[in-house]
Enzyme design. Sequence first.
Site, PDB file in Angstrom:
ATOM      1  N   LYS A   1     -15.136 -20.012  26.548  1.00 58.77           N
ATOM      2  CA  LYS A   1     -14.700 -18.771  25.900  1.00 58.77           C
ATOM      3  C   LYS A   1     -14.688 -19.004  24.407  1.00 58.77           C
ATOM      4  O   LYS A   1     -14.593 -20.153  23.958  1.00 58.77           O
ATOM      5  CB  LYS A   1     -13.293 -18.408  26.370  1.00 58.77           C
ATOM      6  CG  LYS A   1     -12.880 -16.976  26.070  1.00 58.77           C
ATOM      7  CD  LYS A   1     -13.275 -16.038  27.185  1.00 58.77           C
ATOM      8  CE  LYS A   1     -12.913 -14.601  26.882  1.00 58.77           C
ATOM      9  NZ  LYS A   1     -13.107 -13.756  28.069  1.00 58.77           N
TER      10      LYS A   1
ATOM     11  N   ASP B   1     -16.520  -9.565  24.942  1.00 61.24           N
ATOM     12  CA  ASP B   1     -15.138  -9.492  25.422  1.00 61.24           C
ATOM     13  C   ASP B   1     -14.450  -8.454  24.526  1.00 61.24           C
ATOM     14  O   ASP B   1     -15.125  -7.542  24.018  1.00 61.24           O
ATOM     15  CB  ASP B   1     -14.475 -10.888  25.367  1.00 61.24           C
ATOM     16  CG  ASP B   1     -13.120 -10.918  26.066  1.00 61.24           C
ATOM     17  OD1 ASP B   1     -13.088 -10.757  27.297  1.00 61.24           O
ATOM     18  OD2 ASP B   1     -12.088 -11.083  25.395  1.00 61.24           O
TER      19      ASP B   1
HETATM   20  P1  NAD Z   1     -12.268  -3.559  24.747  1.00 61.03           P
HETATM   21  O1  NAD Z   1     -12.189  -4.063  23.378  1.00 61.03           O
HETATM   22  O2  NAD Z   1     -13.457  -2.769  25.165  1.00 61.03           O
HETATM   23  O3  NAD Z   1     -10.976  -2.673  25.079  1.00 61.03           O
HETATM   24  C1  NAD Z   1      -9.662  -3.107  24.959  1.00 61.03           C
HETATM   25  C2  NAD Z   1      -8.755  -1.912  25.173  1.00 61.03           C
HETATM   26  O4  NAD Z   1      -7.407  -2.329  25.190  1.00 61.03           O
HETATM   27  C3  NAD Z   1      -8.869  -0.843  24.083  1.00 61.03           C
HETATM   28  O5  NAD Z   1      -8.780   0.437  24.683  1.00 61.03           O
HETATM   29  C4  NAD Z   1      -7.625  -1.094  23.235  1.00 61.03           C
HETATM   30  O6  NAD Z   1      -7.198   0.073  22.559  1.00 61.03           O
HETATM   31  C5  NAD Z   1      -6.660  -1.491  24.323  1.00 61.03           C
HETATM   32  N1  NAD Z   1      -5.509  -2.235  23.838  1.00 61.03           N
HETATM   33  C6  NAD Z   1      -5.428  -3.220  22.909  1.00 61.03           C
HETATM   34  N2  NAD Z   1      -4.156  -3.607  22.770  1.00 61.03           N
HETATM   35  C7  NAD Z   1      -3.438  -2.883  23.652  1.00 61.03           C
HETATM   36  C8  NAD Z   1      -2.061  -2.805  23.990  1.00 61.03           C
HETATM   37  N3  NAD Z   1      -1.151  -3.567  23.373  1.00 61.03           N
HETATM   38  N4  NAD Z   1      -1.690  -1.959  24.956  1.00 61.03           N
HETATM   39  C9  NAD Z   1      -2.580  -1.163  25.575  1.00 61.03           C
HETATM   40  N5  NAD Z   1      -3.874  -1.161  25.280  1.00 61.03           N
HETATM   41  C10 NAD Z   1      -4.290  -1.997  24.331  1.00 61.03           C
HETATM   42  O7  NAD Z   1     -12.075  -4.834  25.695  1.00 61.03           O
HETATM   43  P2  NAD Z   1     -12.509  -5.001  27.204  1.00 61.03           P
HETATM   44  O8  NAD Z   1     -13.839  -5.651  27.236  1.00 61.03           O
HETATM   45  O9  NAD Z   1     -12.274  -3.721  27.919  1.00 61.03           O
HETATM   46  O10 NAD Z   1     -11.457  -6.106  27.692  1.00 61.03           O
HETATM   47  C11 NAD Z   1     -10.167  -5.764  28.196  1.00 61.03           C
HETATM   48  C12 NAD Z   1      -9.629  -6.936  29.000  1.00 61.03           C
HETATM   49  O11 NAD Z   1     -10.518  -7.239  30.085  1.00 61.03           O
HETATM   50  C13 NAD Z   1      -9.496  -8.259  28.227  1.00 61.03           C
HETATM   51  O12 NAD Z   1      -8.404  -8.980  28.733  1.00 61.03           O
HETATM   52  C14 NAD Z   1     -10.795  -8.986  28.563  1.00 61.03           C
HETATM   53  O13 NAD Z   1     -10.685 -10.376  28.382  1.00 61.03           O
HETATM   54  C15 NAD Z   1     -10.929  -8.596  30.016  1.00 61.03           C
HETATM   55  N6  NAD Z   1     -12.288  -8.716  30.576  1.00 61.03           N
HETATM   56  C16 NAD Z   1     -13.348  -8.115  29.992  1.00 61.03           C
HETATM   57  C17 NAD Z   1     -14.603  -8.211  30.610  1.00 61.03           C
HETATM   58  C18 NAD Z   1     -15.799  -7.490  30.068  1.00 61.03           C
HETATM   59  O14 NAD Z   1     -16.846  -7.534  30.740  1.00 61.03           O
HETATM   60  N7  NAD Z   1     -15.717  -6.814  28.943  1.00 61.03           N
HETATM   61  C19 NAD Z   1     -14.752  -8.952  31.775  1.00 61.03           C
HETATM   62  C20 NAD Z   1     -13.638  -9.550  32.342  1.00 61.03           C
HETATM   63  C21 NAD Z   1     -12.410  -9.422  31.729  1.00 61.03           C
END
Ligand code: NAD
Length: 413
Positions: A106, A146
Amino acid sequence: MPSKINPFKSAMEQLTNAAKTLNLDPVILSLLKNPERILNVSVPVRMDDGSLKVFEGFRVQYNSARGPYKGGLRYHPQVNMDEVKALAFWMAIKNAVVGVPYGGGKGGIAVDPKKLSKGELERVSRKFIDLIYKNIGPQVDVPAPDVNTTPEMMGWMVDEYSKLVGRLELGVITGKPLSMGGSAGREEATGFGGVAVLKEAANHFKLKRGATVAVQGFGNVGYFFALLAAKAGFKVVAVSDSKSGIYSPKGLDVFKVHEWKKQMGVVAGYPGSAEVSNEKLLQLPVDVLVPAALENQITDKNARKIKAKLVLEMANGPTTPEADRILLRRKIPVVPDVLSNSGGVATSYLEWTQNLSGYYWSREEVLKKLTAYMADAWKNVLAEREKHNTDFRNAAFILAIQRIARAMKDRGA
Ligand code: NAD
C-alpha cells in the site's frame, strides 16, 4: 480525519488472534509482524505559483510470498507510516482471502488533493513514480487507486513509469482508464463485489427483502455499493460524505443523490431528506450498516449505540478491535473489509492478466468472473468460521494466514 487509534496496532492484534487459533509457527508470525520493505520519500513539486513544496510519500511492501505486492495509493493529509503499514498488511490478507496471486502493499502521499490544481496533482503523481519506479513493476509491486486517487492519476503514473523504463508497461498499475488498458467493470468492482457479499450475508442471516441500509462515505466504493444494493432490492435510507449525511426512511434514489452531489459538491440538502451527522448515521435504526469511508469509525465510544443487525465493512479498517469485541458481545455480526471489499483487487487482478496477455474481456465477462471470486471467498470464510466457531474477521484472517504461511514455507521460510 484525526484519530488516536493506531491502525497498525489494530492490525497486529487481529493477526495475533488468528495466529493463536491456528497455533501458527512463531517464525512465520514474527515475519508477519513487519513489512518486507518500506519506501519513505520526499516528493518535491513545483507549484503553479512557482514555489517548491515537499510532500511525504510512502510505499510499504508488506509480504510477497504469494506474488507481487499489490495495493492502492492514497492521497490524504493524514496519511502516515502506521496507516500505510496497516493497509499494506490488510492487503496481504485480503488478496489471500479472495484468492488472487498477490502479496500485499500500500502507499500514499500526505497531501490534501483538494488544495492542489490538476497540474500540481499530475506533477506530484509523476514525481512519486520517479522516486519509486525501481521498486515497482508488473512482477514486483502493482499499485492502484484508493482514497482520493483516480483512474486519470493511474494513467499519468503508467505513462511516467513507461517513459522511465523505455517500454509501455500497462501491467505496472491497475485501475487505469479504459483507453489505456483499464478493465471494463473495474470502476464499480469494489461496490459490486460488496453487494455480492451483502446478498450472501442477507441470505445467511435471513434478512427480509427490502432490508434497510445506511452507507457512510459516498466516493467510488460507497456510491457504487449504494447504487447496486438499491438495484438488488435493498432500501438505501442514508448516505454521507466527509461533510455530513442524509437520511430518508422511505429510501433514497441513489443515482439522483449522486447527481445532486456532482452539482452541489455535498450530499446534504438533497430534497426530501433529513440531514444527519456522520456519527448519527452510524447509529441509525437500519438492518445493515456499511462504513465505506475511512478507518476507525466504529470504536469503543460508539459501538454500544449501533442499532444495525449487521455491519458490512466496505472501507478498510473501519472497526477497531475494541469495537469488534463489543459488537461480538452484542451479537451484531461484522463482515470484515478483507472479505467484503476484496472485489476491487480481484478485478485489479483481472485487469493485470488482461494487460499481460493483451486480450480483453467484456464487462459481462469480467463481472461474471468477479462474482465467482466473491462467492468462493464468502464460502471459504464461512467454512473457517464454522470450523473454528469464531467471528467472520478471525475466520477470514485464519483462511488468509494459512495460505500466506503455506507459500512462505514452500519458499523455504
Ligand atoms: P473515495 O476518495 O472515492 O471516497 C471516499 C469517500 O469518503 C468520499 O465520499 C468522502 O467524502 C468520504 N469521507 C471522507 N471522510 C469521511 C468521514 N469522516 N465520514 C464520512 N465520509 C467521509 O475513496 P474510495 O476509493 O471510495 O475508498 C473508500 C474506502 O474504501 C477506503 O477505506 C478505501 O481504502 C477502501 N477501498 C477502496 C477500494 C477501491 O477500489 N477504491 C477498494 C477496497 C477498499
